[in-house]
Design a protein around this motif. Structure first.
Motif, short mmCIF file in Angstrom:
data_model
loop_
_atom_site.label_atom_id
_atom_site.label_comp_id
_atom_site.label_asym_id
_atom_site.label_seq_id
_atom_site.Cartn_x
_atom_site.Cartn_y
_atom_site.Cartn_z
N GLU A 190 -8.46 6.62 8.64
CA GLU A 190 -9.49 4.97 8.85
C GLU A 190 -11.26 5.69 8.48
OE1 GLU A 190 -9.32 1.86 12.38
OE2 GLU A 190 -10.33 4.28 13.28
N ILE A 231 -10.29 0.78 0.96
CA ILE A 231 -9.18 -0.21 1.12
C ILE A 231 -9.13 -1.15 2.27
CG2 ILE A 231 -6.47 -0.35 1.84
CD1 ILE A 231 -6.09 2.57 0.71
N LEU A 267 1.18 -0.91 0.67
CA LEU A 267 0.32 -0.09 0.33
C LEU A 267 0.99 1.32 -0.21
CD1 LEU A 267 -2.81 -0.84 2.56
CD2 LEU A 267 -3.15 -0.70 0.45
N VAL A 299 -9.42 3.36 4.57
CA VAL A 299 -9.49 2.19 4.76
C VAL A 299 -9.76 1.58 6.02
CG1 VAL A 299 -7.47 1.06 6.23
CG2 VAL A 299 -6.77 3.16 4.91
N THR A 339 -5.76 -0.67 11.93
CA THR A 339 -5.79 0.35 10.89
C THR A 339 -5.56 1.66 10.29
OG1 THR A 339 -7.94 -0.41 11.35
CG2 THR A 339 -7.74 -1.88 9.86
N VAL A 369 -5.93 9.83 3.31
CA VAL A 369 -5.30 8.54 3.62
C VAL A 369 -6.97 8.49 5.33
CG1 VAL A 369 -4.71 6.32 3.92
CG2 VAL A 369 -3.98 8.08 2.52
N GLN A 423 -7.58 -3.68 4.18
CA GLN A 423 -6.37 -4.49 4.56
C GLN A 423 -6.56 -5.29 6.14
OE1 GLN A 423 -2.39 -4.50 3.94
NE2 GLN A 423 -3.04 -6.42 5.68
N ALA A 432 -3.91 4.12 8.32
CA ALA A 432 -4.28 5.30 7.63
C ALA A 432 -3.37 6.40 8.10
CB ALA A 432 -6.00 5.01 8.05
#
Length: 374
Positions: free
Chosen positions: A243, A217, A200, A257, A226, A241, A219, A230
Motif C-alpha cells: 500500500e 495502481i 489485478l 496500491v 486497500t 506489492v 483500485q 496489497a
C-alpha cells in the motif's frame, strides 16, 4: 406473485432491521425490485432456487451458514451476481477479498459495524452496484483461477509466455514505432474498479520480479481495504506489492496500491520520484483515489514513458486522464477486453477516447505490458 420487468433482488442479512433498511432503499426504484429476503446462508440458497433473483446482496457475518460459505455454494449450484456487505475491520477487508475471489461481483463496506443504523451513508453506492451487478454475466464470475499462496519466502520464478498469450493489437498505434524507445525510463499505471481485485491478481502475479519499472495502481476501494489487497497481492506475486505511503520513493519492481481515501500523485524530488498522498482534494466522479487524478499527475513527469492500463470497472474513471497522458508524452495504452471484464465501463470509456493502443483479455495484459518494457 407477479413481478414487473425490473431486475429481481434478494436481500440476505441475519438482522431483520438491516433487511428492512436495505429493502427500503429500493422502494419505487425504476430498475430493481426486492422479491424476497433471507436471514442466513441456508435460507438464501433456498430462496435463490425458488425466486430466481437477478442479483443478491448478502452479509458476510451470519449464523448457521455465513456469507462466504453460502457464496461458494451459490456459485456451484445456482450462480447469480452477489454484492457482499462487509464490516470495515481487518477481518472484514480480508473476507471481502476472499468473497470476490470466490465469485462475488463487488462489496460495500458497512459504515459502522454489523448493524449499521447509519446505513443510509452507503445507500447510493449500494444501489448503484446492485443496478450494475444485475446485468453481469455469471459465466465471468465463475471463471476464477485459484492461485496458491507460497508457503515460504517469495522466489522469482520466470514464467515463459506461450504463443497464445501474445496480445492482439485491435487499434492502430497512435505512436510511431520509432517514438517508443525501450531504453528510456518507464512507469506502469493501472486503474480498475468493479472486478478489479481478481483482475489485478491475474495481471500482477504474471509480472516478473525483474521488471524495469515501478507500478502505480488505483483500485476503487474504501480506506482499510486497500492494505489487505496489497498484502494479498504481495503474497502471490514475484514483484513487491505494498500500500503506497506518503513519501515513498519509486523503485523498479515495486507495485504501489493507492490507499482508500487518498488520491495518489507523483512529484520529482532531486533525482528521485516521490509518491504524494492527498486525502484533501475532493473525490473525482465519486472516487478517491481516482485513476484520472493519478494519470494527470504522472502526465507532468516527462522523464518517464508510460504504459497505462485500464481494466474492469463501472463508470469512466481514467479516460480523461488518459487523454492528458497522451497529450504530454509517450504513452502506450492498454484496455481490458469486454470479453473478460466483469463490468465493461472504464475500459469502454477509454476505448471511446481513440487513445487506446490495444484491447486485451485480462489473462494477456501482463504480456502486453512487458513487451513495451526494456
Amino acid at each position: 406473485m407477479e413481478f414487473s420487468g425490473k431486475s429481481k433482488l434478494l436481500v440476505v442479512d441475519d438482522s431483520a432491521f438491516m433487511r428492512k433498511l436495505i429493502s427500503d432503499f429500493f422502494i419505487d426504484h425504476p430498475k430493481v425490485e426486492v422479491v424476497g429476503t433471507a436471514r442466513n446462508g441456508k435460507d438464501a440458497i433456498k430462496k435463490i432456487l425458488s425466486l430466481k433473483p437477478d442479483v443478491v446482496t448478502m452479509d458476510v457475518e451470519m449464523p448457521e451458514l455465513n456469507g462466504l460459505d453460502a457464496l461458494k455454494e451459490i456459485m456451484n449450484i445456482s450462480p447469480v451476481p452477489v454484492i457482499m456487505l462487509s464490516s470495515t475491520t481487518l477481518q472484514g477487508a480480508e473476507n471481502a477479498l476472499i468473497a470476490m475471489e470466490n465469485g462475488a461481483v463487488d462489496f460495500v463496506a458497512k459504515p459502522s459495524g454489523n448493524i449499521s443504523l447509519d446505513l443510509h451513508k452507503i445507500k447510493e453506492e449500494l444501489v448503484h452496484k446492485v443496478e450494475y451487478a444485475a446485468h453481469v454475466s455469471v459465466k465471468k464470475l465463475k471463471n476464477t483461477k485459484q492461485i496458491d499462496v507460497p508457503s515460504q519466502n517469495k522466489l522469482p520464478v520466470e514464467r515463459p509466455l506461450s504463443k497464445s498469450q501474445t496480445p492482439q493489437v485491435t487499434q492502430s498505434d497512435d505512436i510511431k514505432k520509432n517514438a517508443w524507445n525501450k531504453v528510456s525510463k518507464k512507469i506502469v499505471l493501472i486503474g480498475t474498479s468493479t472486478g478489479g481485485p481478481r483482475a489485478l491478481q491475474e495481471v500482477i502475479t504474471k509480472i516478473p520480479a525483474s521488471i524495469k519499472a515501478p507500478i502505480l495502481i488505483v483500485q476503487h476501494m474504501p480506506a482499510g481495504f486497500t492494505k489487505s489487497l496489497a498484502d494479498r497481492l504481495n503474497q502471490l506475486s514475484q514483484v513487491k506489492v505494498k500500500e503506497a505511503e506518503h513519501g515513498d520513493l519509486l523503485q523498479n519492481g515495486v507495485a504501489y496500491v493507492a490507499p482508500g481515501g487518498s488520491h495518489l500523485k507523483l512529484e520529482k524530488k532531486g533525482v528521485s520520484f516521490e509518491i504524494i498522498l492527498d486525502p484533501n482534494e475532493p473525490p473525482r466522479s465519486g472516487h478517491r483515489p481516482s485513476v484520472d487524478v493519478m494519470f494527470e499527475s504522472v502526465s507532468k513527469i516527462t522523464e518517464f514513458d508510460k504504459v497505462a492500463v485500464i481494466m474492469t470497472g463501472m463508470g469512466s474513471d481514467g479516460s480523461k486522464g488518459l487523454i492528458e497522458l497522451k497529450q504530454k508524452g509517450n504513452v502506450m495504452a492498454i484496455a481490458e477486453s469486454e470479453k473478460t471484464c466483469i463490468v465493461y465501463g472504464m475500459p469502454k470509456a477509454a476505448v471511446e477516447t481513440k487513445h487506446v493502443n490495444e484491447v486485451v483479455d485480462v489473462d494477456n495484459i501482463a504480456a502486453a505490458i512487458m513487451k513495451y518494457l526494456p
